[in-house]
Design a protein around this motif. Structure first.
Motif, PDB file in Angstrom:
ATOM      1  N   ILE A  35       0.962  -1.037  -0.086  1.00  0.00           N
ATOM      2  CA  ILE A  35      -0.154   0.027  -0.142  1.00  0.00           C
ATOM      3  C   ILE A  35       0.843   1.247   0.046  1.00  0.00           C
ATOM      4  CG2 ILE A  35      -1.772   1.418   1.132  1.00  0.00           C
ATOM      5  CD1 ILE A  35      -2.536  -1.479   2.676  1.00  0.00           C
ATOM      6  N   PRO A  36       0.940   1.780  -1.188  1.00  0.00           N
ATOM      7  CA  PRO A  36       1.835   3.155  -1.324  1.00  0.00           C
ATOM      8  C   PRO A  36       1.586   4.188  -0.223  1.00  0.00           C
ATOM      9  CG  PRO A  36       0.964   2.635  -3.318  1.00  0.00           C
ATOM     10  CD  PRO A  36       0.165   1.798  -2.322  1.00  0.00           C
ATOM     11  N   GLY A  37       2.553   4.568   0.461  1.00  0.00           N
ATOM     12  CA  GLY A  37       2.436   5.696   1.730  1.00  0.00           C
ATOM     13  C   GLY A  37       2.172   5.335   2.940  1.00  0.00           C
ATOM     14  N   VAL A  67       5.625  18.164  12.371  1.00  0.00           N
ATOM     15  CA  VAL A  67       5.023  18.137  10.926  1.00  0.00           C
ATOM     16  C   VAL A  67       5.869  19.363  10.242  1.00  0.00           C
ATOM     17  CG1 VAL A  67       3.050  18.665   9.442  1.00  0.00           C
ATOM     18  CG2 VAL A  67       2.872  17.426  11.486  1.00  0.00           C
ATOM     19  N   THR A  68       5.861  20.727  10.813  1.00  0.00           N
ATOM     20  CA  THR A  68       6.466  21.738  10.097  1.00  0.00           C
ATOM     21  C   THR A  68       8.100  21.385   9.772  1.00  0.00           C
ATOM     22  OG1 THR A  68       4.796  23.134  11.001  1.00  0.00           O
ATOM     23  CG2 THR A  68       7.199  24.037  10.238  1.00  0.00           C
ATOM     24  N   LEU A  69       8.851  20.941  10.748  1.00  0.00           N
ATOM     25  CA  LEU A  69      10.241  20.524  10.728  1.00  0.00           C
ATOM     26  C   LEU A  69      10.489  19.392   9.683  1.00  0.00           C
ATOM     27  CD1 LEU A  69      11.160  20.866  14.313  1.00  0.00           C
ATOM     28  CD2 LEU A  69      11.735  22.470  12.417  1.00  0.00           C
ATOM     29  N   ALA A  79       3.436  17.386   1.388  1.00  0.00           N
ATOM     30  CA  ALA A  79       3.512  16.672   2.548  1.00  0.00           C
ATOM     31  C   ALA A  79       3.184  17.150   3.890  1.00  0.00           C
ATOM     32  CB  ALA A  79       5.016  16.064   2.632  1.00  0.00           C
ATOM     33  N   PHE A  80       3.531  18.438   3.858  1.00  0.00           N
ATOM     34  CA  PHE A  80       3.075  19.293   5.111  1.00  0.00           C
ATOM     35  C   PHE A  80       1.414  19.052   5.184  1.00  0.00           C
ATOM     36  CE2 PHE A  80       1.472  23.427   6.853  1.00  0.00           C
ATOM     37  CZ  PHE A  80       1.972  23.119   8.062  1.00  0.00           C
ATOM     38  N   ALA A  81       0.986  19.459   4.337  1.00  0.00           N
ATOM     39  CA  ALA A  81      -0.695  19.383   3.934  1.00  0.00           C
ATOM     40  C   ALA A  81      -1.197  18.028   4.516  1.00  0.00           C
ATOM     41  CB  ALA A  81      -1.155  19.747   2.832  1.00  0.00           C
ATOM     42  N   PHE A  82      -0.682  17.197   3.999  1.00  0.00           N
ATOM     43  CA  PHE A  82      -1.153  15.643   4.358  1.00  0.00           C
ATOM     44  C   PHE A  82      -0.921  15.505   5.912  1.00  0.00           C
ATOM     45  CE2 PHE A  82      -1.167  15.253  -0.167  1.00  0.00           C
ATOM     46  CZ  PHE A  82      -2.181  14.190  -0.666  1.00  0.00           C
ATOM     47  N   SER A  83       0.350  15.671   6.303  1.00  0.00           N
ATOM     48  CA  SER A  83       0.686  15.502   7.464  1.00  0.00           C
ATOM     49  C   SER A  83      -0.196  16.340   8.693  1.00  0.00           C
ATOM     50  CB  SER A  83       2.290  15.387   8.071  1.00  0.00           C
ATOM     51  OG  SER A  83       3.147  14.649   7.128  1.00  0.00           O
ATOM     52  N   ALA A 125      -7.078  15.934   2.598  1.00  0.00           N
ATOM     53  CA  ALA A 125      -5.929  16.608   1.981  1.00  0.00           C
ATOM     54  C   ALA A 125      -5.790  16.223   0.508  1.00  0.00           C
ATOM     55  CB  ALA A 125      -4.813  16.407   2.820  1.00  0.00           C
ATOM     56  N   GLY A 126      -5.828  14.873   0.214  1.00  0.00           N
ATOM     57  CA  GLY A 126      -5.564  14.450  -1.382  1.00  0.00           C
ATOM     58  C   GLY A 126      -6.586  14.959  -2.036  1.00  0.00           C
TER      59      GLY A 126
END
Length: 170
Positions: A35-37, A67-69, A79-83, A125-126
């Protein structure tokens, strides 16, 4: 605990969550589960720990900094938005369910529900980023993977919780 000790603890927990998040990217989990990701969610253990032993505000701060770092060091704005969206939904779910702990939910169940909501957040987010509702077709696979991953992190936090109580640190 003094304010300076709480701030120092939040800094240490943020560093730990960041290290776990970055280390997790190096684990080729896709070789075992196609499962990707998919990730183990080890950084979420730190968020649950913060909710158990600190405050929701401090847990949010740790999550946001991690998440920011992570996005700055090894990710992107996507990646920031998803996380962030996944992490916020997981944080809120954990916070709500911890109030029902014992009578309704164990830490295993809370962690599994949190993992599932993290996946829901990522799919939301996706949908926004890709501007397509077709992303929702990926959600069933993610939700199935949330159960074992959530139980794994739930087991870790259960051991930490017992250890903290045994040491009388809480």
């Amino acid at each position: 605990m003094s304010k300076s000790k709480r701030i120092a603890l939040c800094g240490v927990l943020t560093a730990l969550a960041l290290a776990l998040s970055l280390a997790e990217r190096m684990i080729p989990l896709e070789l075992l589960v196609p499962i990707p990701g998919i990730k183990l969610g080890l950084a979420n253990v730190v968020t649950m720990f913060a909710l158990l032993f600190l405050s929701a505000r401090e847990a949010f701060g740790i999550l946001f900094c991690r998440v920011t770092l992570a996005a700055l060091f090894a990710g992107s704005i996507t990646a920031f938005a998803f996380s962030l969206l996944g992490g916020l939904l997981a944080l809120m779910t954990t916070w709500l369910l911890l109030h029902r702990r014992g009578s309704w939910f164990s830490l295993y169940g809370i962690s599994a529900a949190s993992a599932a909501m993290h996946n829901v957040g990522q799919v939301l987010a996706g949908i926004v980023i890709m501007q397509s509702v077709n992303v929702i077709a990926y959600l069933p696979l993610l939700l199935v993977s949330a159960i074992p991953m959530g139980f794994l992190t739930g087991g870790i936090i259960t051991v930490l919780d017992k250890h903290m109580k045994h040491m009388r640190l809480v």
